[in-house]
Design an enzyme around this catalytic site. Structure first.
Site, short mmCIF file in Angstrom:
data_model
loop_
_atom_site.label_atom_id
_atom_site.label_comp_id
_atom_site.label_asym_id
_atom_site.label_seq_id
_atom_site.Cartn_x
_atom_site.Cartn_y
_atom_site.Cartn_z
N THR A 48 55.81 114.65 68.29
CA THR A 48 56.74 115.62 67.71
C THR A 48 55.92 116.75 67.07
OG1 THR A 48 56.84 114.74 65.45
CG2 THR A 48 58.20 113.64 67.12
N CYS A 49 56.62 117.70 66.45
CA CYS A 49 55.89 118.80 65.81
C CYS A 49 55.08 118.32 64.61
CB CYS A 49 56.87 119.89 65.37
SG CYS A 49 58.12 119.34 64.19
N PRO A 113 66.80 112.14 59.55
CA PRO A 113 67.26 111.23 60.60
C PRO A 113 66.76 111.56 62.00
CG PRO A 113 69.00 112.78 60.06
CD PRO A 113 67.84 113.09 59.14
N GLN A 114 66.26 112.78 62.23
CA GLN A 114 65.90 113.18 63.59
C GLN A 114 64.81 112.30 64.18
OE1 GLN A 114 66.17 115.33 61.09
NE2 GLN A 114 67.58 116.96 61.68
N GLY A 187 64.98 128.85 71.33
CA GLY A 187 65.03 127.43 71.67
C GLY A 187 66.47 126.96 71.57
N GLY A 189 67.00 123.22 71.12
CA GLY A 189 66.88 121.78 70.86
C GLY A 189 67.59 121.38 69.57
#
Length: 424
Positions: A48-49, A113-114, A187, A189
């Site tokens: 992830t980032c 929560p992501q 983006g 997303g």
């Protein structure tokens, strides 16, 4: 043994993290290559980032060194370039780390929560690549279950705190009233969707969504009455943006210093607020040196995020207690796996003896013996056959001074202590 190896927002700056990101289209290649090139039996990768982590099982000696070298080779780096930023966990610590990640306790935004959805994506990718075995698969399922438990039994998710929320909060602090403003979202997303949702709830005047795939952007834009453009249209529309939030999977920057300079000139030097959430970065770092540009990366948001965390800290302490308990539960399951083959072999042997003795008892009845006599034979013979090997082994162990085996038999068969006297 289970292991974790990786970097995150606490151990490495964005300049390092962006160099070890695994793009979704190369995940299958990475997973199968890891299994093929290292002594790893099971593997999953979370990228992830804010983090890149490799979860794996291996019975080799010090496999993390091999995995580190593979990680560097895959990204065309020297191991020494990333070694100072790497953390490693094994066994119970690796289990605890994954559970904390799943619950959002290791995130830049406490309790966000992501990350759980991203972990589920990693689990699915590993399953599709065929690199997810019994132990790692069970660990991920356990992590998902624990995360659900923490969400329902604590207030960890009660406050709307996320990277997207922090970005919008900072924009509101800088601009104040958002009604006259235009936001350009690059983006389409999950993070961009969250940011758009927060902007919309703060009554932003207008939202423009730019994305490589127009159809995906239209789905997002329809929720917020937003306009949709392609990435190639950004330079022509950039001057309209008071707020710009970008989060794409592009391996190279999509917004350079020159384009921003031209936009500022067209805006007559009115300020622009930019948040680059992407890793690798979407906006060239040099853009931040321009006058009237406020450029923030995910690392810069941490201070803003800290102001919104107080309500989650007590919940996090409760979550840590749940996790400690669940680590013990999983490690108990893991240790029990070593006994499975022995238990199966013992049951198979007992079943074979049962069938042999039962066949002889049936033959006795067929030969005219009474059922009582056949049952007596069955009980006596079955008991003797089942007890013969354990009794013989305990006797030999006692003769040889291996009394720990005799003590183990007491626990195994739940026998009374030799000093205990039967009740009269």
């Amino acid at each position: 043994m289970l292991f974790t190896l990786g970097v995150n927002h606490k151990s490495a700056p964005v300049g390092i993290r962006e160099r070890v990101v695994f793009s979704p289209d190369r995940m299958d290649e990475a997973l199968t290559g890891l299994i093929r090139s290292t002594p790893v039996e099971e593997a999953a990768i979370l990228s992830t980032c804010n983090r890149t982590e490799i979860y794996f099982r291996s019975e080799a000696h010090q496999p993390t060194d091999r995995v580190l070298h593979w990680l560097a080779d895959f990204h065309r780096l020297k191991p020494g370039e990333i070694q100072p930023y790497i953390y490693r966990h094994s066994e119970a610590e690796a289990v605890k780390h994954l559970l904390r990640v799943a619950c959002g306790l290791d995130s830049l935004v406490l309790g966000e929560p992501q990350i759980l959805g991203q972990l589920k994506g990693s689990y699915q990718s590993a399953g599709a690549a065929g690199t997810l075995g019994r132990q790692l698969g069970r660990l991920f399922q356990h992590a998902f279950s624990v995360a659900k438990n923490v969400r329902t039994s604590t207030a960890i998710g009660s406050s709307p705190v996320s990277v997207a929320f922090a970005a919008v909060s900072l924009a509101r602090q800088i601009w104040g009233d958002m009604k006259p403003l235009t936001a350009l979202m690059i983006g389409a997303g999950e993070t961009i969707e969250l940011a758009a949702r927060h902007l919309h709830s703060n009554q932003i005047g207008r939202i423009i969504v730019a994305n490589r795939t127009v159809e995906r952007a239209k789905t997002l834009a329809s929720e917020f009455d937003a306009e949709v453009i392609t990435l190639s249209e950004i330079p022509a529309r950039l001057a309209e943006a008071d707020i710009l939030i970008s989060s794409t999977a592009s391996p190279l920057p999509i917004l350079g210093k020159g384009a921003v300079e031209r936009a500022l000139k067209a805006r007559k030097r009115r300020p622009m607020f930019m948040v680059d959430i992407a890793v690798p970065r979407d906006i060239e770092p040099e853009v931040g040196s321009l006058d009237n540009v406020f450029l923030y990366t995910v690392d810069d948001l941490e201070e803003v995020i800290q102001e919104n965390l107080q309500s989650r800290r007590e919940a996090a302490r409760q979550a840590e207690e749940i996790i400690d308990s669940q680590v013990s539960t999983f490690m108990g399951w893991l240790r029990a796996q070593s006994a499975v083959s022995t238990i199966c072999a013992f049951r198979d042997k007992a079943h074979t003896v049962q069938l042999e003795v039962l066949e002889k008892a049936n033959q006795m009845v067929a030969a005219g013996k009474s059922p009582e006599e056949a049952l007596s034979f069955l009980a006596h013979t079955l008991t003797n056959k089942l007890l013969h090997d354990p009794c013989h082994t305990m006797n030999e162990a006692a003769r040889e001074g291996r009394l720990e085996l005799v003590d183990a038999a007491h626990a195994l068969f739940k026998l009374p202590s030799p000093t205990d006297k039967p009740h009269s």
